[in-house]
Design a protein around this motif. Structure first.
Motif, short mmCIF file in Angstrom:
data_model
loop_
_atom_site.label_atom_id
_atom_site.label_comp_id
_atom_site.label_asym_id
_atom_site.label_seq_id
_atom_site.Cartn_x
_atom_site.Cartn_y
_atom_site.Cartn_z
N SER A 1 0.84 -1.20 0.00
CA SER A 1 0.00 0.00 0.00
C SER A 1 0.88 1.25 0.00
N THR B 1 0.02 4.36 0.26
CA THR B 1 -0.37 5.35 1.27
C THR B 1 0.34 5.03 2.58
N ILE B 2 0.30 3.74 2.92
CA ILE B 2 0.92 3.32 4.18
C ILE B 2 2.44 3.42 4.08
N SER C 1 0.34 12.61 3.91
CA SER C 1 0.30 11.31 3.25
C SER C 1 -0.95 10.50 3.57
N LEU C 2 -1.20 10.27 4.83
CA LEU C 2 -2.24 9.30 5.18
C LEU C 2 -3.61 9.97 5.28
N GLY C 3 -4.61 9.28 4.78
CA GLY C 3 -5.97 9.80 4.90
C GLY C 3 -6.60 9.35 6.18
N LYS D 1 -11.62 -1.73 4.98
CA LYS D 1 -10.65 -2.42 4.11
C LYS D 1 -10.90 -3.92 4.14
N TRP E 1 -8.62 4.18 -5.22
CA TRP E 1 -7.91 3.98 -3.95
C TRP E 1 -6.99 2.76 -4.07
N VAL E 2 -5.83 2.84 -3.43
CA VAL E 2 -4.74 1.89 -3.67
C VAL E 2 -5.09 0.41 -3.47
N TYR F 1 -16.76 7.72 2.87
CA TYR F 1 -16.70 9.18 3.06
C TYR F 1 -18.07 9.84 3.03
N LYS G 1 -13.58 7.17 9.30
CA LYS G 1 -13.45 8.56 8.83
C LYS G 1 -14.45 9.48 9.52
N ARG H 1 -1.30 13.19 -4.41
CA ARG H 1 -2.42 13.35 -3.46
C ARG H 1 -1.96 13.99 -2.17
N1 GLU Z 1 -7.50 5.34 3.41
C1 GLU Z 1 -6.35 6.00 3.90
C2 GLU Z 1 -5.52 6.53 2.76
O1 GLU Z 1 -5.86 6.35 1.63
C3 GLU Z 1 -5.58 5.21 4.90
C4 GLU Z 1 -4.45 4.34 4.41
C5 GLU Z 1 -4.90 3.09 3.74
O2 GLU Z 1 -5.57 2.30 4.40
O3 GLU Z 1 -4.59 2.96 2.58
O4 GLU Z 1 -4.56 7.17 3.02
#
Ligand code: GLU
Ligand code: PMP
Length: 439
Positions: free
Chosen positions: A55, A57-58, A78-80, A142, A166-167, A247, A279, A414
């Motif tokens: 991932s 994002t992580i 970086s992180l959502g 997830k 999304w990743v 969201y 969220k 992003r």
């Molecule tokens: N959903 C968030 C993001 O896109 C958290 C990280 C993840 O789970 O991918 O940053």
């Protein structure tokens, strides 16, 4: 003479058999080429997992964390995940649950009270009728998505995923044996999948449409009419839908969220809704999400979960119950703060040289087009793609973002604005300085 002939036939057939075995061995070897290093220990990694992308994002959040640990000030976009702490009454409910002895296994698919609360919330907010048995509580949205793809995909089944995405969607589909079919959307269309694009992507193996609105990573959001037009194609083609509505509560201005399952009659029967508390209630660490689906599918998710993970944390489930049934003011308070940041980010990005960004109707991301800044040199380093751009921005300015390529959109980056105003102000100054430093 007859004996001779019989011997000849026997020899011939043995020879054919040997050829067949040799050919089969070669064929199997080609299908399963041995992986030398790993097989030496007997612990070779399965092909499915070896092919998995980590991932991004992580990974970017991990890089930012490393720099912070090394004592650097990092402007972390970086992180959502909401930067607020979980509201007090929710934490108190978790403590009370522990004291009351809710520290044991629960039913694999979650406690009845939470399932009922989820169903009630969808009824109140969207007029959708779900029985509690149709709700399966998972370890975050997830995991709920993983349940959905695993239970729905046979080898080769196609899942249509609009990009930017999304990743985790495409990777989870691959892991489940399915085939992600990526359909690129246009920035000019606010990154929204058009009905004709959907129609063109449908093959005889198409099974599921994945839809995420409001969107991570673009913040774009379909209007009820736009969803209706996509739903018409879905119904016409007999597709199933996985609708990620995580969201739902983070929507700005005049935009109005409607659940995908409500936009045409007959959709709920072919839709898996995915949602959770991460969220809306600043509860990312509690790991509670869910699916709502037709009953036989919910049973399948429940079975899957009973073998894979058992129940999500009992304590977190009671916390999520308090989130859904307690005062909702906290959601509005956080939304108001996100809205304030969004306004700031929008205005600030508009002043960045040669960067474009769509309107961010929901979620908490700005997906900026940095295409004009690629192919340039930053602090002596030539940057040709979004991954290099993000890494140089991090190393030269200590600003963490995520590369568009991880979301299936090269030429973008992003920025999560789920971080303090102070960080946003300073970080965006640095992004501007970075852009201006390029030659
Ligand atoms: N959903 C968030 C993001 O896109 C958290 C990280 C993840 O789970 O991918 O940053
Ligand atoms: N879907 C989307 C679009 C997301 O951005 C996230 C954030 N990680 C998730 C699902 C998963 O959320 P969680 O597992 O924290 O509930």
């Amino acid at each position: 003479m007859i004996v001779e002939t019989q011997r000849g036939i026997a020899e011939k057939s043995q020879e054919i058999w040997r050829h067949f075995l040799a050919a089969r061995t070669t064929m199997v070897a080609n299908l399963n080429p041995p992986r030398a290093a790993a097989s030496a220990t007997g612990l070779s990694i399965s092909r499915a997992v070896e092919a998995l992308e980590p991932s991004a994002t992580i990974a970017m959040a991990g890089k930012a964390r490393q720099l912070k640990t090394a004592g650097k000030t990092v402007y972390d976009f970086s992180l959502g995940e909401p930067d607020f702490t979980t509201p007090e009454h929710i934490c108190a409910a978790a403590a009370a649950a522990m004291k009351a002895g809710h520290t044991h296994y629960t039913a694999a698919g979650g406690i009845a009270e939470l399932k009922a609360a989820v169903a009630r919330q969808y009824k109140e907010r969207h007029g959708l009728e779900y029985a509690p048995e149709q709700v399966v509580i998972a370890n975050g949205a997830k995991h709920a998505l993983h349940n959905a793809f695993t239970a729905l995909c046979d080898p080769g089944d196609e899942v249509i995923i609009p990009a930017p995405y999304w990743v985790s969607y495409a990777e989870q589909v691959k892991l489940a044996g399915g085939k992600p079919v990526i359909v690129e959307t246009e920035e000019a269309a606010d990154f929204k999948l058009q009905p004709e694009q959907l129609r063109a992507a449908i093959t005889p193996r198409a099974k599921i449409l994945l839809i995420c609105s409001p969107s991570n990573p673009t913040g774009s959001m379909y209007s009820p009419e736009e969803l209706g037009k996509l739903a018409d194609v879905v119904l016409e083609a007999g597709l199933g839908v996985v609708a990620d509505e995580i969201y739902e509560r983070l929507v700005y201005g005049q935009n109005r969220f409607v659940s995908f399952a409500t936009v045409r009659p007959g959709l709920a029967e072919r839709t898996v809704l995915v949602n959770g508390v991460s969220k809306s209630y600043a509860m990312t660490g509690w790991r509670i999400g869910w699916t709502m689906s037709p009953a036989p599918l919910a049973k399948a998710f429940d079975n899957l979960q009973s073998q894979e993970t058992s129940n999500p944390s009992s304590i977190s489930q009671y916390a999520a119950l308090a989130a859904l049934t307690g005062p909702q003011q906290c959601v509005d308070t956080m939304l108001a703060e996100f809205a304030r940041r969004r306004e700031f980010v929008r205005a600030r990005i508009a002043r960045l040289p040669d960067v474009t960004c769509t309107q961010m109707s929901g979620a908490f991301y700005a997906f900026i087009n940095i295409g004009a800044h690629l192919g340039r040199t930053y602090g002596g380093v030539r940057v040709d793609n979004s991954a290099q751009w993000c890494l140089e921005l991090l190393s030269q300015q200590n600003v963490a973002t995520v590369m568009g390529s991880a979301f299936g959109a090269e030429g973008y980056a992003r920025l999560s604005f789920a971080t303090s105003m102070q960080n946003l102000e300073a970080g965006l100054e640095r992004i501007e300085a970075f852009l201006k430093s390029a030659t």
